[in-house]
Design a protein around this motif. Structure first.
Motif, PDB file in Angstrom:
ATOM      1  N   VAL A  20       0.876  -1.167   0.000  1.00 47.12           N
ATOM      2  CA  VAL A  20       0.000   0.000   0.000  1.00 47.12           C
ATOM      3  C   VAL A  20       0.912   1.216   0.000  1.00 47.12           C
ATOM      4  N   TRP A  21       0.877   1.967  -1.084  1.00 41.95           N
ATOM      5  CA  TRP A  21       1.838   3.043  -1.353  1.00 41.95           C
ATOM      6  C   TRP A  21       1.173   4.394  -1.117  1.00 41.95           C
ATOM      7  N   THR A  22       1.701   5.154  -0.145  1.00 38.17           N
ATOM      8  CA  THR A  22       1.255   6.524   0.087  1.00 38.17           C
ATOM      9  C   THR A  22       2.235   7.445  -0.621  1.00 38.17           C
TER      10      THR A  22
ATOM     11  N   ASP B 126      -5.477   5.660  -6.465  1.00 38.74           N
ATOM     12  CA  ASP B 126      -6.564   6.431  -5.851  1.00 38.74           C
ATOM     13  C   ASP B 126      -7.822   5.577  -5.712  1.00 38.74           C
ATOM     14  N   ASP B 127      -7.748   4.539  -4.904  1.00 43.48           N
ATOM     15  CA  ASP B 127      -8.852   3.594  -4.786  1.00 43.48           C
ATOM     16  C   ASP B 127     -10.072   4.184  -4.095  1.00 43.48           C
ATOM     17  N   GLY B 128      -9.950   5.361  -3.490  1.00 42.00           N
ATOM     18  CA  GLY B 128     -11.110   5.989  -2.867  1.00 42.00           C
ATOM     19  C   GLY B 128     -12.016   6.707  -3.841  1.00 42.00           C
ATOM     20  N   ASP B 129     -11.616   6.849  -5.089  1.00 45.83           N
ATOM     21  CA  ASP B 129     -12.443   7.524  -6.082  1.00 45.83           C
ATOM     22  C   ASP B 129     -13.668   6.673  -6.409  1.00 45.83           C
ATOM     23  N   ALA B 130     -14.846   7.289  -6.356  1.00 49.76           N
ATOM     24  CA  ALA B 130     -16.098   6.545  -6.562  1.00 49.76           C
ATOM     25  C   ALA B 130     -16.213   5.967  -7.964  1.00 49.76           C
ATOM     26  N   SER B 131     -15.507   6.531  -8.935  1.00 47.50           N
ATOM     27  CA  SER B 131     -15.612   6.021 -10.308  1.00 47.50           C
ATOM     28  C   SER B 131     -14.980   4.644 -10.464  1.00 47.50           C
ATOM     29  N   LEU B 132     -14.223   4.180  -9.480  1.00 51.27           N
ATOM     30  CA  LEU B 132     -13.640   2.845  -9.552  1.00 51.27           C
ATOM     31  C   LEU B 132     -14.619   1.759  -9.130  1.00 51.27           C
ATOM     32  N   SER B 133     -15.815   2.126  -8.712  1.00 51.34           N
ATOM     33  CA  SER B 133     -16.871   1.163  -8.413  1.00 51.34           C
ATOM     34  C   SER B 133     -17.857   1.165  -9.576  1.00 51.34           C
ATOM     35  N   ASP B 134     -18.033   0.001 -10.199  1.00 49.81           N
ATOM     36  CA  ASP B 134     -18.882  -0.065 -11.386  1.00 49.81           C
ATOM     37  C   ASP B 134     -20.335   0.204 -11.032  1.00 49.81           C
TER      38      ASP B 134
ATOM     39  N   GLU C 148      -3.648 -15.327  -9.497  1.00 47.02           N
ATOM     40  CA  GLU C 148      -2.538 -15.419 -10.444  1.00 47.02           C
ATOM     41  C   GLU C 148      -1.181 -15.254  -9.780  1.00 47.02           C
ATOM     42  N   SER C 149      -1.158 -15.182  -8.447  1.00 51.48           N
ATOM     43  CA  SER C 149       0.097 -15.111  -7.682  1.00 51.48           C
ATOM     44  C   SER C 149       1.012 -14.002  -8.195  1.00 51.48           C
ATOM     45  N   CYS C 150       0.459 -12.823  -8.348  1.00 52.22           N
ATOM     46  CA  CYS C 150       1.227 -11.698  -8.866  1.00 52.22           C
ATOM     47  C   CYS C 150       1.340 -10.602  -7.807  1.00 52.22           C
ATOM     48  N   ALA C 151       2.145  -9.604  -8.088  1.00 50.36           N
ATOM     49  CA  ALA C 151       2.342  -8.482  -7.173  1.00 50.36           C
ATOM     50  C   ALA C 151       1.115  -7.578  -7.181  1.00 50.36           C
ATOM     51  N   PHE C 152       0.961  -6.831  -6.088  1.00 48.43           N
ATOM     52  CA  PHE C 152      -0.194  -5.940  -5.925  1.00 48.43           C
ATOM     53  C   PHE C 152       0.316  -4.612  -5.384  1.00 48.43           C
ATOM     54  N   LEU C 153      -0.159  -3.511  -5.984  1.00 50.42           N
ATOM     55  CA  LEU C 153       0.235  -2.175  -5.547  1.00 50.42           C
ATOM     56  C   LEU C 153      -0.994  -1.286  -5.511  1.00 50.42           C
ATOM     57  N   LEU C 154      -1.324  -0.783  -4.327  1.00 56.15           N
ATOM     58  CA  LEU C 154      -2.422   0.153  -4.156  1.00 56.15           C
ATOM     59  C   LEU C 154      -1.810   1.500  -3.805  1.00 56.15           C
ATOM     60  N   GLY C 155      -1.952   2.476  -4.700  1.00 55.35           N
ATOM     61  CA  GLY C 155      -1.280   3.750  -4.511  1.00 55.35           C
ATOM     62  C   GLY C 155      -2.224   4.928  -4.498  1.00 55.35           C
ATOM     63  N   GLY C 156      -1.751   6.023  -3.911  1.00 55.11           N
ATOM     64  CA  GLY C 156      -2.514   7.267  -3.872  1.00 55.11           C
ATOM     65  C   GLY C 156      -1.812   8.263  -2.972  1.00 55.11           C
ATOM     66  N   THR C 157      -2.143   9.530  -3.155  1.00 52.13           N
ATOM     67  CA  THR C 157      -1.580  10.532  -2.255  1.00 52.13           C
ATOM     68  C   THR C 157      -2.265  10.496  -0.897  1.00 52.13           C
ATOM     69  N   SER C 158      -3.454   9.916  -0.836  1.00 49.36           N
ATOM     70  CA  SER C 158      -4.165   9.749   0.422  1.00 49.36           C
ATOM     71  C   SER C 158      -4.206   8.266   0.764  1.00 49.36           C
ATOM     72  N   CYS C 159      -5.015   7.894   1.756  1.00 52.74           N
ATOM     73  CA  CYS C 159      -5.103   6.493   2.184  1.00 52.74           C
ATOM     74  C   CYS C 159      -6.526   6.210   2.622  1.00 52.74           C
ATOM     75  N   THR C 160      -7.137   5.186   2.044  1.00 54.02           N
ATOM     76  CA  THR C 160      -8.488   4.798   2.428  1.00 54.02           C
ATOM     77  C   THR C 160      -8.457   3.871   3.633  1.00 54.02           C
ATOM     78  N   VAL C 161      -9.614   3.706   4.263  1.00 54.92           N
ATOM     79  CA  VAL C 161      -9.712   2.787   5.394  1.00 54.92           C
ATOM     80  C   VAL C 161      -9.469   1.354   4.927  1.00 54.92           C
ATOM     81  N   GLU C 162      -9.939   1.006   3.727  1.00 54.39           N
ATOM     82  CA  GLU C 162      -9.707  -0.339   3.207  1.00 54.39           C
ATOM     83  C   GLU C 162      -8.218  -0.600   2.997  1.00 54.39           C
TER      84      GLU C 162
END
Length: 714
Positions: free
Chosen positions: A212-214, A313-321, A340-354
């Motif tokens: 989780v990248w801030t 920016d996972d907190g943006d509402a447009s990422l929910s279909d 698929e046993s791959c790497a995961f990166l969640l980034g943003g200038t802010s941070c969501t509760v999730e």
């Protein structure tokens, strides 16, 4: 006259041979007569004559595969993964329980070729193969099934989101040859993060780190994401990055092109148009391109040998279909990382509760900079509270406090100034009159609303608030709040008549502005990038976003503020941000300290105490009152489930289009919330899906609308 079975010679009566013949005759009579494997006189395929098909009919009681016969002339093209047309319903295939559904021709996908079928009746045959292009892979099918189960939806609905419509012209053109594997790039500005170089090295070595990248404020995040993608490509694997909108996708596209050159990645956005988008999608599926940058629908992109999935920016509402079953990009990419046993990166200038929960659970590691690096990159943040506004003559006359006016005046001497204004509109809410903390129900912690001048009740469970008192200050009086603002560019233009004013909002969004002095008025999320960064920023009417009756109001306000403030120059370069909000409020304090992670961690701890998502799991059930009531009496909920409501849902006002989740115009709907602990989330989704499927199978037409983990629960 022909017979199905050859008649044996009759033995002598009464002997053992006659007894054996009787037994054999009885046995044959109990075996059903074999059906001829023909359809309209055409011979069927000699090997694997049965095709298991997923029909494009997204109703829950038909969420299964159906077997069809494969005519001999379609044997070579009817391969797993291709699009087909089949007859479904009357005159076509029969549902396994004997009911006929629909009729006529329908689209579908072949998921498997089989030697036999477990269906007892005669099979209808495939009508024709739409295209020999195999667009549905086993991996995509497994992902779609996991998403459907996670969100209590149908497999067909998920595949409609995952696979774009066919374009014959794009399909007929060959995809380019894949380019050689690029070399691993340098770490660039990743050196500012304590674990940044190690994260890139793990990607380049074929590892699967989860982080989780801030991100630090400033213009560097597109290049940093591009370097993560390039490091993954250097390992011989593919990469997928999903961003909220086309503007940020264009910035990342430019950064990847500058780093790797043309042809190494595909851009999947709605702005590309149907033909170009499908051509790019096919290039990814065929393995010609191994990296994808795109908006929401790209979360299902069929990247070969996937090595990294990333979301910005996972907190943006447009990422929910907005279409059933309403999947969120973050959740889908988490599923892909696991499958698929791959790497995961969640980034943003802010941070969501999730995001904070992913770190707290140990599923992902934090990737952030030290406080010294934050101070070097962030602008100076100053606040203007209600007490200062009340004493400020300038605020009463020009609607701009003196501190903000000075920040604008000084900023305009060296560059452009950003003014963020909340969107127009209003939503009534109640808060403590003394400290302005949002008023919540003592039973379920849902938001309170005023039904009339005297009655106050909960929007979740519908209970009367009774003798409410504030848990923060002990106050007992409530006040109504209104979300919205009518600050306009004309008003600011009158305050600074010699300065050009530009606007950016829903009707007209600017991508970028020059570095010359100007006032740029923008709604949240529409801020253009300024050349060299903004000299200053005003975040007006902070109370408007903080007082929304929404569980995510504080988190979303902080995210909007930090996104805008990240476009401002650093404090060492003279960058200043002025936010109009009470300095004592938690989101305002987090902005001043530039500590979105700390804010998310405290929010997560409070939600754990109150049983709020993501610590709990919820499902919203909405529809007509009698329909929802009937649904709640038939659904077999887990033993630890809690039912909140139902409560009335407001209809959209006349003249405004209906938004997702709202009742049809002119209809009266209610909504009930079903809440369970996180360990019962899968059982909750299965229960509501099963109940809805049973209602549909009974022939019900007035169905409820189900949304798992809704974003708008208040």
């Amino acid at each position: 006259m022909s017979s199905d079975h050859e008649q044996p010679e009759e033995p002598a009566a009464g002997g053992p041979e006659q007894l054996a013949l009787i037994r054999e005759t009885v046995r044959k009579a109990q075996v059903p007569k074999a059906k001829p494997r023909t359809w309209r006189g055409a011979a069927l395929a000699k090997e694997l004559p049965v095709a298991r098909v997923l029909v494009n009919k997204g109703v829950l009681h038909l969420d299964q595969f159906f077997d069809y016969a494969v005519p001999e002339e379609l044997d070579a093209e009817a391969l797993p993964g291709v699009r087909v047309r089949v007859r479904f319903g009357a005159g076509g295939h029969r549902v396994r329980d004997g009911r006929r559904e629909g009729g006529g021709m329908i689209d579908g996908f072949i998921v498997e070729r089989r030697a036999d079928t477990d269906y007892g009746g005669a099979l209808a045959a495939l009508a024709y193969v739409v295209s020999p292009e195999p667009v549905l892979s086993p991996g995509m099918l497994a992902l779609a099934r996991a998403v459907a189960d996670r969100y209590a939806g149908s497999l067909a609905d998920v595949l409609q989101l995952a696979i774009p419509p066919r374009n014959g012209r794009a399909e007929s053109k060959p995809s380019p040859e894949p380019l050689p594997v690029p070399e691993s790039p340098g770490i660039g500005t990743w050196e500012r993060y304590a674990r940044g170089p190690a994260f890139l090295a793990a990607l380049a070595d074929g590892g699967a780190p989860r982080a989780v990248w801030t991100a630090l404020p400033g213009p560097h995040w597109p290049d940093e994401l591009a370097r993560a993608v390039a490091a993954t490509l250097a390992s011989g694997r593919g990469a997928l990055v999903v961003v909220p909108d086309g503007r940020r996708a264009a910035r990342l596209d430019a950064a990847l092109t500058a780093l790797l050159g043309e042809g190494h990645h595909a851009l999947l956005t709605a702005e590309s148009g149907p033909e170009k988008r499908y051509r790019q999608w096919l290039a990814v599926r065929r393995g010609s391109v191994r990296a994808v940058v795109g908006t929401r629908a790209a979360m299902f992109a069929p990247v070969q040998r996937l090595g990294l999935v990333a979301v910005w920016d996972d907190g943006d509402a447009s990422l929910s279909d907005e279409h059933a079953p309403f999947p969120h990009v973050r959740e889908v990419l988490e599923l892909r990382a696991g499958q698929e046993s791959c790497a995961f990166l969640l980034g943003g200038t802010s941070c969501t509760v999730e995001a904070a929960q992913l770190v707290e659970s140990g599923w992902a590691l934090p990737l952030s900079a030290t406080r010294d690096q934050v101070r070097l990159a962030a602008p100076l943040v100053r606040t203007v509270g209600d007490a200062e506004l009340a004493r400020d003559e300038a605020a009463r006359s020009a609607r701009l406090p003196s501190l903000a006016w000075r920040a604008v005046r000084d900023g305009l001497t060296i560059g452009p100034v950003l003014v963020q204004v909340p969107r127009r509109g209003y939503v009534p809410a109640l808060a403590c009159e003394r400290c302005r903390v949002t008023a919540r129900c003592a039973h379920c912690a849902g938001p309170l609303e005023a039904l009339d001048d005297r009655d106050v009740s909960c929007r979740w469970c519908g209970r009367d608030a009774g003798a409410w008192h504030c848990p923060e200050c002990g106050g007992t009086r409530l006040r109504a709040r209104v979300v919205g603002a009518r600050r306009t560019a004309e008003e600011l233009g009158r305050a600074f008549p010699a300065v050009p004013v530009r606007t950016s909002g829903r009707d007209h969004v600017l991508d970028a502005v020059s570095g010359r002095p100007a006032l740029v008025v923008s709604t949240p999320g529409a801020e253009p990038v300024a050349e060299g960064g903004y000299a200053a920023a005003l975040l007006l009417d902070g109370w408007a976003m903080l007082s929304r009756p929404d569980l995510r109001a504080g988190e979303d306000a902080l995210r909007r503020w930090i996104d805008a403030a990240s476009l401002v120059r650093s404090q060492s370069e003279g960058g200043t941000v002025v936010v109009m909000g009470e300095p004592s409020l938690r989101p305002v304090q987090a902005l001043v300290r530039w500590d979105p992670v700390g804010h998310a961690q405290r929010e997560l701890a409070e939600r754990a105490e109150l049983g709020f998502p993501p610590v709990s799991r919820m499902a919203a059930v909405a529809g007509r009152a009698e329909t929802v009531e009937d649904f709640l009496t038939t659904v077999e909920l887990p033993s630890d489930a809690e039912v909140l409501g139902p409560v009335s849902l407001p209809s959209p006002p006349p003249g405004r289009p209906r938004r997702p989740g709202e009742p049809p115009i002119g209809e009266s709907w209610v909504r009930a919330l079903l809440r369970v602990p996180p360990g019962s989330g899968a059982a909750l989704a299965a229960a509501v899906k099963s109940a809805q499927a049973r209602r549909l199978a009974r022939g019900g037409t007035d169905q409820v609308r189900i949304r798992v983990d809704p974003l708008d629960i208040g």
